[in-house]
Scaffold this motif. Structure first.
Motif, PDB file in Angstrom:
ATOM      1  N   ARG A 256      55.531  -8.528  17.584  1.00 28.45           N
ATOM      2  CA  ARG A 256      55.899  -9.872  16.255  1.00 28.45           C
ATOM      3  C   ARG A 256      57.066 -10.168  16.886  1.00 28.45           C
ATOM      4  O   ARG A 256      57.239 -11.267  16.948  1.00 28.45           O
ATOM      5  N   HIS A 257      57.818  -9.825  18.082  1.00 29.17           N
ATOM      6  CA  HIS A 257      58.862 -10.790  18.863  1.00 29.17           C
ATOM      7  C   HIS A 257      57.925 -11.645  19.920  1.00 29.17           C
ATOM      8  O   HIS A 257      58.498 -13.053  19.705  1.00 29.17           O
ATOM      9  N   ASN A 258      57.206 -11.402  19.905  1.00 28.26           N
ATOM     10  CA  ASN A 258      56.126 -12.103  21.134  1.00 28.26           C
ATOM     11  C   ASN A 258      56.359 -13.251  20.150  1.00 28.26           C
ATOM     12  O   ASN A 258      55.763 -14.740  20.534  1.00 28.26           O
ATOM     13  N   GLY A 259      55.356 -13.630  18.607  1.00 24.48           N
ATOM     14  CA  GLY A 259      54.855 -14.334  17.685  1.00 24.48           C
ATOM     15  C   GLY A 259      56.568 -15.218  17.143  1.00 24.48           C
ATOM     16  O   GLY A 259      56.118 -16.664  17.382  1.00 24.48           O
ATOM     17  N   LEU A 260      57.811 -15.002  17.080  1.00 24.71           N
ATOM     18  CA  LEU A 260      59.063 -15.670  16.756  1.00 24.71           C
ATOM     19  C   LEU A 260      58.718 -16.237  18.226  1.00 24.71           C
ATOM     20  O   LEU A 260      59.847 -17.567  18.116  1.00 24.71           O
ATOM     21  N   LEU A 261      58.849 -15.763  19.000  1.00 20.67           N
ATOM     22  CA  LEU A 261      59.248 -16.943  20.799  1.00 20.67           C
ATOM     23  C   LEU A 261      58.062 -17.756  21.106  1.00 20.67           C
ATOM     24  O   LEU A 261      58.817 -18.810  21.545  1.00 20.67           O
ATOM     25  N   ASP A 262      56.983 -18.063  20.172  1.00 19.65           N
ATOM     26  CA  ASP A 262      56.581 -19.615  19.754  1.00 19.65           C
ATOM     27  C   ASP A 262      56.991 -20.603  19.424  1.00 19.65           C
ATOM     28  O   ASP A 262      56.770 -21.583  19.462  1.00 19.65           O
ATOM     29  N   ALA A 263      58.514 -19.934  18.492  1.00 19.29           N
ATOM     30  CA  ALA A 263      59.135 -21.074  16.820  1.00 19.29           C
ATOM     31  C   ALA A 263      59.976 -21.556  18.154  1.00 19.29           C
ATOM     32  O   ALA A 263      61.015 -22.361  17.630  1.00 19.29           O
ATOM     33  N   PHE A 264      60.900 -20.394  17.803  1.00 23.79           N
ATOM     34  CA  PHE A 264      62.149 -20.299  19.093  1.00 23.79           C
ATOM     35  C   PHE A 264      62.381 -19.155  20.492  1.00 23.79           C
ATOM     36  O   PHE A 264      61.790 -18.335  19.976  1.00 23.79           O
ATOM     37  N   VAL A 265      63.646 -19.048  20.187  1.00 24.38           N
ATOM     38  CA  VAL A 265      63.983 -17.881  20.839  1.00 24.38           C
ATOM     39  C   VAL A 265      65.261 -17.530  20.307  1.00 24.38           C
ATOM     40  O   VAL A 265      66.551 -17.754  19.578  1.00 24.38           O
ATOM     41  N   PRO A 266      65.321 -16.014  20.310  1.00 26.65           N
ATOM     42  CA  PRO A 266      65.831 -15.133  18.966  1.00 26.65           C
ATOM     43  C   PRO A 266      67.462 -14.979  19.062  1.00 26.65           C
ATOM     44  O   PRO A 266      67.137 -14.568  20.977  1.00 26.65           O
ATOM     45  N   GLN A 267      68.268 -14.330  18.332  1.00 20.86           N
ATOM     46  CA  GLN A 267      69.438 -13.904  19.114  1.00 20.86           C
ATOM     47  C   GLN A 267      69.412 -12.231  19.185  1.00 20.86           C
ATOM     48  O   GLN A 267      68.973 -11.572  17.731  1.00 20.86           O
ATOM     49  N   THR A 268      69.384 -11.692  19.973  1.00 22.21           N
ATOM     50  CA  THR A 268      68.939  -9.431  20.321  1.00 22.21           C
ATOM     51  C   THR A 268      70.233  -9.236  19.998  1.00 22.21           C
ATOM     52  O   THR A 268      70.957  -9.524  21.194  1.00 22.21           O
ATOM     53  N   PHE A 269      70.103  -7.824  19.999  1.00 19.50           N
ATOM     54  CA  PHE A 269      71.137  -6.796  19.738  1.00 19.50           C
ATOM     55  C   PHE A 269      70.537  -5.578  19.540  1.00 19.50           C
ATOM     56  O   PHE A 269      70.211  -6.045  19.555  1.00 19.50           O
ATOM     57  N   VAL A 270      72.010  -4.660  20.233  1.00 17.23           N
ATOM     58  CA  VAL A 270      71.499  -3.572  20.273  1.00 17.23           C
ATOM     59  C   VAL A 270      72.810  -2.828  18.686  1.00 17.23           C
ATOM     60  O   VAL A 270      73.208  -1.704  18.944  1.00 17.23           O
TER      61      VAL A 270
END
Length: 440
Positions: A256-270
């Motif tokens: 799912r994250h790959n699909g988001l990277l087609d549109a924008f770069v998410p802000q990621t965190f744990v």
């Protein structure tokens, strides 16, 4: 995407808690110059590997900072504008960008504009900022998620657009590099689409990202014009997969994250200021390293919540004051930290350093190499660049590592590169980040 974010590692701080301010004062707090205490932690942030500082609310508020009273004034519990300017200068001298938390969905009931509306009625200029019903007596105001002290702004009014644009531009003019838009999911995307172009016209290099918890992340980015949103879906999958030893959940989330990277770069965190600390969330403390290895090898702009790099513990509870445990006071200086957190800090340094030596990981996608019960090998790639990440949540085993020639980081991991396909031997709960390059 603004250029500096492509290399950013963010250290997030909740200032009111960090400096030990009274979160729920019974009366207006006197001026206290606590904000400069953060300056004594900037070298620590740089030593960690951070290149940006994300500050939680710092504006005058009634209690926890998300109930703003004045967007143009530093909270007196933290200090004044001179303290803010000193912090910006100190951060800039160390190459640290600073982003602020913008609470633009709602304000405190004590906000002067709302109090003006109560006192003077619908003709008061301040009344135009709110969604008010004047059926009888005191108006009924829309509130945020049932919190009576948090009054929602009317985002269809030009007065609110003007206010938010003015606040964002004011503090960008004062030297910050970006904004986190708090509770942006509760604000119509069309509002941001009207406001943000005004901000970018003056500050085209500002990084503007939104807090969005559920829903269509890519659709929100497109409709609103923000650079990014918070990737809660991946956050949940990481700790949940580690606790349940369910690597299929993680593989699904990364796809799912790959699909988001087609549109924008998410802000990621744990971890962040709104959730239970990772060290308290995970059932196996070894999972902290696994979670960090995943965070640092998938596309995104990663952030570390202050204290997570020391394995701080804290459980968020659904009650008044339920955030206090995850927003504690820190010592005056880093030297006063317990030595118990040092191994986790060193591992953060190692993996953040790896991330910064491979800046292409900012936009990296992943693909499955091996997926089986409690065992997962995936490849992070972008163009000709690639690394391989192996996770073993079960008993010790060998996993395929095709084309890999060296171990860049890991625990209880050994690469076998003899005749035939390379394999990596992993102990229980072990992990490895592998490279196709020969070891130096």
């Amino acid at each position: 995407m603004t250029s500096w974010v492509e290399h950013a590692i963010v250290w997030q701080v909740y200032p009111l808690g960090f400096v030990g301010a009274d979160i729920r004062p019974e009366r207006p707090a006197p001026l206290a110059h606590r904000l400069p205490r953060l300056i004594d932690w900037l070298d620590y942030a740089v030593e960690l590997g951070a290149s940006a500082l994300l500050l939680g609310p710092i504006f005058a508020s009634a209690s926890h900072g998300y109930d703003t009273i004045d967007h143009f004034r530093i909270d007196p519990r933290l200090g004044d504008e001179a303290d803010f300017d000193a912090l910006i200068r100190a951060a800039g001298s160390r190459g640290l960008k600073v982003a602020l938390d913008g609470v633009f969905n709602h304000v405190s009931r004590r906000h002067p504009a709302f109090q003006e509306a109560l006192a003077r009625g619908p003709s008061a200029p301040g009344a135009a900022l709110f969604r008010l019903s004047w059926a009888s007596g005191e108006p009924e105001a829309a509130t945020f998620e049932g919190h009576s002290e948090l009054v929602v702004l009317d985002h269809d009014r030009p007065e609110v657009e003007d206010l938010v644009a003015a606040v964002m531009i004011h503090w960008l003019d004062r030297g910050i590099g970006g904004w986190r838009l708090d509770a942006a999911y509760a604000v119509p995307a069309r509002f941001w689409a009207r406001v943000l172009p005004r901000v970018r016209a003056r500050h085209p290099d500002a990084y503007l990202f939104a807090e969005v918890i559920h829903g269509d992340y890519a659709g929100f980015v497109t409709a609103s014009g923000v650079d990014s949103v918070t990737q809660y879906e991946l956050w949940k999958a990481i700790w949940s997969a580690l606790n349940d030893r369910n690597v299929h959940e993680l593989a699904w989330a990364l796809d799912r994250h790959n699909g988001l990277l087609d549109a924008f770069v998410p802000q990621t965190f744990v971890g962040n200021h709104d959730v239970t600390r990772l060290a308290s969330r995970l059932s196996d403390p070894r999972g902290i390293e696994c979670a960090l290895a995943i965070l640092m090898t998938c596309g995104g702009t990663p952030s570390i919540y202050a204290g997570d790099e020391q394995a701080f513990r804290g459980v968020k509870e659904d009650r008044l004051g339920g955030d206090d445990a995850v927003r504690p006071a820190f010592p005056d200086r880093p030297e006063a930290l317990s030595a118990l957190g040092l191994p986790v800090f060193r591992r953060h340094q190692e993996l953040i350093g790896l991330r910064r030596r491979h800046p292409w990981l900012h936009r990296a996608k992943t693909r499955v190499v091996h997926l089986a019960y409690q065992r997962f090998v995936y490849e992070a790639f972008e163009g000709e660049n690639r690394l391989m990440i192996a996770l073993n949540l079960g008993e010790g085993t060998d996993l395929p590592a095709p084309g890999m020639r060296s171990v860049l980081a890991g625990r209880d991991a050994r690469l076998k590169t003899g005749a035939g396909e390379a394999r990596v031997a992993l102990g229980e709960g072990a992990w490895a980040i592998l490279s196709p390059a020969e070891p130096l």
